[in-house]
Design a protein around this motif. Sequence first.
Motif, PDB file in Angstrom:
ATOM      1  N   PHE A 106       0.822  -1.208   0.000  1.00 35.18           N
ATOM      2  CA  PHE A 106       0.000   0.000   0.000  1.00 35.18           C
ATOM      3  C   PHE A 106       0.858   1.260   0.000  1.00 35.18           C
ATOM      4  O   PHE A 106       0.603   2.187  -0.763  1.00 35.18           O
ATOM      5  CB  PHE A 106      -0.939   0.007   1.214  1.00 35.18           C
ATOM      6  CG  PHE A 106      -1.865   1.189   1.217  1.00 35.18           C
ATOM      7  CD1 PHE A 106      -3.041   1.162   0.502  1.00 35.18           C
ATOM      8  CD2 PHE A 106      -1.554   2.334   1.926  1.00 35.18           C
ATOM      9  CE1 PHE A 106      -3.897   2.248   0.490  1.00 35.18           C
ATOM     10  CE2 PHE A 106      -2.395   3.434   1.924  1.00 35.18           C
ATOM     11  CZ  PHE A 106      -3.568   3.391   1.199  1.00 35.18           C
ATOM     12  N   VAL A 107       1.877   1.291   0.844  1.00 32.62           N
ATOM     13  CA  VAL A 107       2.716   2.484   0.957  1.00 32.62           C
ATOM     14  C   VAL A 107       3.450   2.752  -0.358  1.00 32.62           C
ATOM     15  O   VAL A 107       3.451   3.879  -0.869  1.00 32.62           O
ATOM     16  CB  VAL A 107       3.711   2.351   2.136  1.00 32.62           C
ATOM     17  CG1 VAL A 107       4.747   3.449   2.114  1.00 32.62           C
ATOM     18  CG2 VAL A 107       2.956   2.357   3.455  1.00 32.62           C
ATOM     19  N   ILE A 108       4.073   1.717  -0.920  1.00 29.99           N
ATOM     20  CA  ILE A 108       4.781   1.891  -2.189  1.00 29.99           C
ATOM     21  C   ILE A 108       3.791   2.260  -3.292  1.00 29.99           C
ATOM     22  O   ILE A 108       4.081   3.117  -4.140  1.00 29.99           O
ATOM     23  CB  ILE A 108       5.579   0.620  -2.534  1.00 29.99           C
ATOM     24  CG1 ILE A 108       6.682   0.395  -1.500  1.00 29.99           C
ATOM     25  CG2 ILE A 108       6.169   0.708  -3.939  1.00 29.99           C
ATOM     26  CD1 ILE A 108       7.349  -0.962  -1.595  1.00 29.99           C
ATOM     27  N   GLY A 109       2.621   1.626  -3.289  1.00 32.71           N
ATOM     28  CA  GLY A 109       1.604   1.943  -4.288  1.00 32.71           C
ATOM     29  C   GLY A 109       1.103   3.371  -4.172  1.00 32.71           C
ATOM     30  O   GLY A 109       0.883   4.052  -5.182  1.00 32.71           O
ATOM     31  N   LEU A 110       0.938   3.850  -2.942  1.00 30.27           N
ATOM     32  CA  LEU A 110       0.481   5.222  -2.737  1.00 30.27           C
ATOM     33  C   LEU A 110       1.534   6.225  -3.227  1.00 30.27           C
ATOM     34  O   LEU A 110       1.213   7.166  -3.960  1.00 30.27           O
ATOM     35  CB  LEU A 110       0.166   5.468  -1.264  1.00 30.27           C
ATOM     36  CG  LEU A 110      -0.338   6.854  -0.891  1.00 30.27           C
ATOM     37  CD1 LEU A 110      -1.684   7.115  -1.561  1.00 30.27           C
ATOM     38  CD2 LEU A 110      -0.462   6.984   0.614  1.00 30.27           C
ATOM     39  N   ILE A 111       2.791   5.994  -2.850  1.00 31.65           N
ATOM     40  CA  ILE A 111       3.869   6.884  -3.291  1.00 31.65           C
ATOM     41  C   ILE A 111       4.006   6.838  -4.815  1.00 31.65           C
ATOM     42  O   ILE A 111       4.120   7.875  -5.477  1.00 31.65           O
ATOM     43  CB  ILE A 111       5.198   6.515  -2.593  1.00 31.65           C
ATOM     44  CG1 ILE A 111       5.104   6.811  -1.090  1.00 31.65           C
ATOM     45  CG2 ILE A 111       6.368   7.254  -3.218  1.00 31.65           C
ATOM     46  CD1 ILE A 111       6.248   6.229  -0.279  1.00 31.65           C
ATOM     47  N   GLY A 112       3.964   5.641  -5.372  1.00 28.95           N
ATOM     48  CA  GLY A 112       4.066   5.506  -6.823  1.00 28.95           C
ATOM     49  C   GLY A 112       2.910   6.148  -7.563  1.00 28.95           C
ATOM     50  O   GLY A 112       3.097   6.754  -8.624  1.00 28.95           O
ATOM     51  N   SER A 113       1.702   6.063  -7.010  1.00 28.39           N
ATOM     52  CA  SER A 113       0.555   6.670  -7.687  1.00 28.39           C
ATOM     53  C   SER A 113       0.605   8.194  -7.621  1.00 28.39           C
ATOM     54  O   SER A 113       0.192   8.869  -8.564  1.00 28.39           O
ATOM     55  CB  SER A 113      -0.762   6.142  -7.115  1.00 28.39           C
ATOM     56  OG  SER A 113      -0.883   6.487  -5.753  1.00 28.39           O
ATOM     57  N   VAL A 114       1.120   8.742  -6.525  1.00 26.90           N
ATOM     58  CA  VAL A 114       1.278  10.200  -6.446  1.00 26.90           C
ATOM     59  C   VAL A 114       2.306  10.668  -7.470  1.00 26.90           C
ATOM     60  O   VAL A 114       2.079  11.633  -8.207  1.00 26.90           O
ATOM     61  CB  VAL A 114       1.663  10.634  -5.008  1.00 26.90           C
ATOM     62  CG1 VAL A 114       2.114  12.079  -4.974  1.00 26.90           C
ATOM     63  CG2 VAL A 114       0.511  10.405  -4.059  1.00 26.90           C
ATOM     64  N   ILE A 115       3.437   9.963  -7.539  1.00 24.09           N
ATOM     65  CA  ILE A 115       4.468  10.313  -8.521  1.00 24.09           C
ATOM     66  C   ILE A 115       3.921  10.146  -9.940  1.00 24.09           C
ATOM     67  O   ILE A 115       4.129  10.999 -10.805  1.00 24.09           O
ATOM     68  CB  ILE A 115       5.742   9.469  -8.299  1.00 24.09           C
ATOM     69  CG1 ILE A 115       6.400   9.854  -6.970  1.00 24.09           C
ATOM     70  CG2 ILE A 115       6.719   9.628  -9.465  1.00 24.09           C
ATOM     71  CD1 ILE A 115       7.512   8.926  -6.535  1.00 24.09           C
ATOM     72  N   LEU A 132       2.282   0.244 -12.223  1.00 22.37           N
ATOM     73  CA  LEU A 132       2.026   0.191 -10.783  1.00 22.37           C
ATOM     74  C   LEU A 132       0.775  -0.638 -10.481  1.00 22.37           C
ATOM     75  O   LEU A 132       0.766  -1.432  -9.535  1.00 22.37           O
ATOM     76  CB  LEU A 132       1.875   1.607 -10.231  1.00 22.37           C
ATOM     77  CG  LEU A 132       1.662   1.716  -8.730  1.00 22.37           C
ATOM     78  CD1 LEU A 132       2.922   1.287  -7.990  1.00 22.37           C
ATOM     79  CD2 LEU A 132       1.298   3.144  -8.361  1.00 22.37           C
ATOM     80  N   ALA A 133      -0.262  -0.480 -11.285  1.00 21.55           N
ATOM     81  CA  ALA A 133      -1.486  -1.265 -11.091  1.00 21.55           C
ATOM     82  C   ALA A 133      -1.208  -2.753 -11.283  1.00 21.55           C
ATOM     83  O   ALA A 133      -1.681  -3.588 -10.493  1.00 21.55           O
ATOM     84  CB  ALA A 133      -2.565  -0.786 -12.053  1.00 21.55           C
ATOM     85  N   ILE A 134      -0.429  -3.088 -12.289  1.00 19.78           N
ATOM     86  CA  ILE A 134      -0.066  -4.494 -12.521  1.00 19.78           C
ATOM     87  C   ILE A 134       0.760  -5.018 -11.358  1.00 19.78           C
ATOM     88  O   ILE A 134       0.552  -6.136 -10.877  1.00 19.78           O
ATOM     89  CB  ILE A 134       0.679  -4.643 -13.862  1.00 19.78           C
ATOM     90  CG1 ILE A 134      -0.280  -4.339 -15.016  1.00 19.78           C
ATOM     91  CG2 ILE A 134       1.289  -6.027 -14.001  1.00 19.78           C
ATOM     92  CD1 ILE A 134       0.398  -4.195 -16.356  1.00 19.78           C
TER      93      ILE A 134
END
Length: 161
Positions: A106-115, A132-134
């Motif tokens: 979740f944390v990596i996904g959240l940071i990646g989605s913001v970027i 990122l979704a994959i």
Amino acid sequence: MKLFQKILPLVIVSAAAWTKQQEQDCRFYSVLCAGIKGKNKMTDQSPPPASSGFDMNKATIISLLYIAGFIVGITGLVGVILAFVWKDEVAGTWEESHLQFHIMTFVIGLIGSVIGAILSIILIGIPLLIALAIWVLVRSILALLKAQKHEPIDDPKTWLF
């Protein structure tokens, strides 16, 4: 309102059919249990019903919430909140590595989605968001499969799979 009037009878009929099926299942299992205890010789010969094979443990629930997040959206947030709430309950068990893995996802996904959202202004973020979704989907499915086998995640702090 007309749509509600059309759907309501269907819901009531479906609920009634489901209730009737549950009553039949309860009668079947009570007869089966009585036979296992020796009260009915006919059911002693029949094997116990096969389980569905799907274990709804905490790690499985969070994996399913993450996967459902692709359709519903908010369930990923619910999943990470549950992971934080259940973290102390599963300390020292195989599920502890799963919850840590899900929190990292979740944390990596959240940071990646913001970027990715910021970079989508210059169109670089769109492939990043797809990747990122994959990545989240693959991690969630792999965690789900391991959770069904009650196996811990090898390295829950990894960025990979």
